[in-house]
Design a protein around this motif. Structure first.
Motif, PDB file in Angstrom:
ATOM      1  N   SER A   1       9.020  27.931 -29.805  1.00 21.49           N
ATOM      2  CA  SER A   1      10.088  28.567 -30.582  1.00 21.49           C
ATOM      3  C   SER A   1      11.110  29.287 -29.698  1.00 21.49           C
ATOM      4  O   SER A   1      12.106  29.793 -30.197  1.00 21.49           O
ATOM      5  CB  SER A   1       9.492  29.556 -31.593  1.00 21.49           C
ATOM      6  OG  SER A   1       8.914  30.656 -30.918  1.00 21.49           O
ATOM      7  N   MET A   2      10.886  29.300 -28.390  1.00 22.32           N
ATOM      8  CA  MET A   2      11.806  29.949 -27.459  1.00 22.32           C
ATOM      9  C   MET A   2      12.907  28.975 -27.052  1.00 22.32           C
ATOM     10  O   MET A   2      12.695  27.757 -27.045  1.00 22.32           O
ATOM     11  CB  MET A   2      11.055  30.428 -26.213  1.00 22.32           C
ATOM     12  CG  MET A   2      10.005  31.494 -26.499  1.00 22.32           C
ATOM     13  SD  MET A   2       8.917  31.825 -25.074  1.00 22.32           S
ATOM     14  CE  MET A   2      10.077  32.580 -23.940  1.00 22.32           C
ATOM     15  N   THR A   3      14.050  29.518 -26.676  1.00 22.37           N
ATOM     16  CA  THR A   3      15.134  28.677 -26.173  1.00 22.37           C
ATOM     17  C   THR A   3      14.783  28.201 -24.764  1.00 22.37           C
ATOM     18  O   THR A   3      13.950  28.815 -24.075  1.00 22.37           O
ATOM     19  CB  THR A   3      16.464  29.452 -26.108  1.00 22.37           C
ATOM     20  OG1 THR A   3      16.340  30.478 -25.105  1.00 22.37           O
ATOM     21  CG2 THR A   3      16.831  30.062 -27.451  1.00 22.37           C
ATOM     22  N   PRO A   4      15.414  27.135 -24.305  1.00 24.64           N
ATOM     23  CA  PRO A   4      15.164  26.683 -22.926  1.00 24.64           C
ATOM     24  C   PRO A   4      15.432  27.787 -21.894  1.00 24.64           C
ATOM     25  O   PRO A   4      14.672  27.931 -20.936  1.00 24.64           O
ATOM     26  CB  PRO A   4      16.131  25.506 -22.757  1.00 24.64           C
ATOM     27  CG  PRO A   4      16.293  24.960 -24.145  1.00 24.64           C
ATOM     28  CD  PRO A   4      16.268  26.181 -25.034  1.00 24.64           C
ATOM     29  N   ALA A   5      16.471  28.574 -22.074  1.00 26.51           N
ATOM     30  CA  ALA A   5      16.775  29.656 -21.125  1.00 26.51           C
ATOM     31  C   ALA A   5      15.673  30.708 -21.140  1.00 26.51           C
ATOM     32  O   ALA A   5      15.290  31.232 -20.083  1.00 26.51           O
ATOM     33  CB  ALA A   5      18.121  30.297 -21.459  1.00 26.51           C
ATOM     34  N   GLU A   6      15.133  31.015 -22.314  1.00 27.82           N
ATOM     35  CA  GLU A   6      14.037  31.992 -22.407  1.00 27.82           C
ATOM     36  C   GLU A   6      12.777  31.450 -21.744  1.00 27.82           C
ATOM     37  O   GLU A   6      12.067  32.195 -21.062  1.00 27.82           O
ATOM     38  CB  GLU A   6      13.754  32.332 -23.870  1.00 27.82           C
ATOM     39  CG  GLU A   6      14.849  33.158 -24.534  1.00 27.82           C
ATOM     40  CD  GLU A   6      14.682  33.264 -26.042  1.00 27.82           C
ATOM     41  OE1 GLU A   6      15.143  34.281 -26.595  1.00 27.82           O
ATOM     42  OE2 GLU A   6      14.121  32.334 -26.675  1.00 27.82           O
ATOM     43  N   ARG A   7      12.521  30.164 -21.918  1.00 28.78           N
ATOM     44  CA  ARG A   7      11.341  29.563 -21.275  1.00 28.78           C
ATOM     45  C   ARG A   7      11.492  29.588 -19.758  1.00 28.78           C
ATOM     46  O   ARG A   7      10.532  29.874 -19.035  1.00 28.78           O
ATOM     47  CB  ARG A   7      11.119  28.143 -21.785  1.00 28.78           C
ATOM     48  CG  ARG A   7      10.596  28.105 -23.209  1.00 28.78           C
ATOM     49  CD  ARG A   7      10.091  26.728 -23.608  1.00 28.78           C
ATOM     50  NE  ARG A   7      11.115  25.708 -23.627  1.00 28.78           N
ATOM     51  CZ  ARG A   7      11.790  25.332 -24.710  1.00 28.78           C
ATOM     52  NH1 ARG A   7      11.554  25.907 -25.863  1.00 28.78           N
ATOM     53  NH2 ARG A   7      12.699  24.374 -24.629  1.00 28.78           N
ATOM     54  N   THR A   8      12.683  29.302 -19.251  1.00 29.26           N
ATOM     55  CA  THR A   8      12.927  29.351 -17.805  1.00 29.26           C
ATOM     56  C   THR A   8      12.723  30.765 -17.280  1.00 29.26           C
ATOM     57  O   THR A   8      12.084  30.963 -16.242  1.00 29.26           O
ATOM     58  CB  THR A   8      14.354  28.848 -17.484  1.00 29.26           C
ATOM     59  OG1 THR A   8      14.455  27.498 -17.911  1.00 29.26           O
ATOM     60  CG2 THR A   8      14.653  28.950 -15.998  1.00 29.26           C
ATOM     61  N   ALA A   9      13.246  31.752 -18.001  1.00 29.11           N
ATOM     62  CA  ALA A   9      13.070  33.152 -17.588  1.00 29.11           C
ATOM     63  C   ALA A   9      11.590  33.538 -17.614  1.00 29.11           C
ATOM     64  O   ALA A   9      11.121  34.257 -16.725  1.00 29.11           O
ATOM     65  CB  ALA A   9      13.884  34.074 -18.496  1.00 29.11           C
ATOM     66  N   LEU A  10      10.858  33.052 -18.605  1.00 31.84           N
ATOM     67  CA  LEU A  10       9.420  33.336 -18.701  1.00 31.84           C
ATOM     68  C   LEU A  10       8.677  32.757 -17.496  1.00 31.84           C
ATOM     69  O   LEU A  10       7.863  33.440 -16.873  1.00 31.84           O
ATOM     70  CB  LEU A  10       8.855  32.765 -20.006  1.00 31.84           C
ATOM     71  CG  LEU A  10       7.356  32.949 -20.218  1.00 31.84           C
ATOM     72  CD1 LEU A  10       7.004  34.423 -20.385  1.00 31.84           C
ATOM     73  CD2 LEU A  10       6.888  32.145 -21.432  1.00 31.84           C
ATOM     74  N   VAL A  11       8.972  31.513 -17.166  1.00 32.69           N
ATOM     75  CA  VAL A  11       8.330  30.866 -16.017  1.00 32.69           C
ATOM     76  C   VAL A  11       8.629  31.642 -14.736  1.00 32.69           C
ATOM     77  O   VAL A  11       7.725  31.928 -13.936  1.00 32.69           O
ATOM     78  CB  VAL A  11       8.776  29.390 -15.891  1.00 32.69           C
ATOM     79  CG1 VAL A  11       8.339  28.792 -14.552  1.00 32.69           C
ATOM     80  CG2 VAL A  11       8.222  28.564 -17.035  1.00 32.69           C
TER      81      VAL A  11
END
Length: 165
Positions: free
Chosen positions: A128-138
């Motif tokens: 449910s996260m945006t691609p940018a949020e997933r990148t920041a999470l990683v």
């Protein structure tokens, strides 16, 4: 002086965010306890399995040092894990007086299945996260992991808590 205050604020915010994520993960594991349960092992025993998965073979003394536990406690924990069929003890190739600990096939399967179940639970949330949020999470979790493990991060900085993991 202002940058020192800003740095302290950044650290406090990061600590608060990490604590909240840990608490959310505990809730997530509890909500999906059938899918993410660590049964039949305790969290301490699970930590031993993770260490063996990463550093096998390992002897009892070294395992005790990594865990920060007394040899008798480590030995009892390994007795229970061996009774479950998750670890194997064998004579050391380096010294006949030492035993080496390894994950058994059953232990490897247990960890693989646990990780698959937990990743499935996380995938539902992360999807449910945006691609940018997933990148920041990683990126953020990668930096956190490197700091805990004491490994150099992408920018060459070394972590500070290598032995506490």
């Amino acid at each position: 002086m202002h940058s020192e205050t800003s740095s302290n604020d950044d650290r406090a915010a990061a600590v608060h965010a990490a604590r909240e994520v840990i608490e959310l993960l505990e809730v997530l594991w509890h909500q999906g306890r059938d899918a993410t349960s660590t049964a039949p092992v305790s969290s301490s025993q699970l930590r031993v399995l993770y260490i063996l998965d990463r550093d096998q073979p390992i002897n009892l003394r070294t395992l005790g040092e990594v865990l920060g536990s007394a040899p008798s406690s480590v030995s009892r924990m390994c007795d229970r894990l061996e009774a479950l069929g998750f670890i194997q003890r064998s004579p050391s190739s380096a010294s006949r007086r030492e035993l080496e600990l390894r994950l058994s096939g059953r232990g490897e399967n247990y960890l693989r299945d646990l990780r698959i179940r937990r990743e499935g639970a996380l995938l539902e949330v992360i999807s449910s996260m945006t691609p940018a949020e997933r990148t920041a999470l990683v990126d953020g979790l990668g930096g956190f992991r490197f700091a805990v493990e004491g490994a150099p991060s992408k920018d060459g900085r070394a972590g500070t808590a290598a032995e506490s993991a």
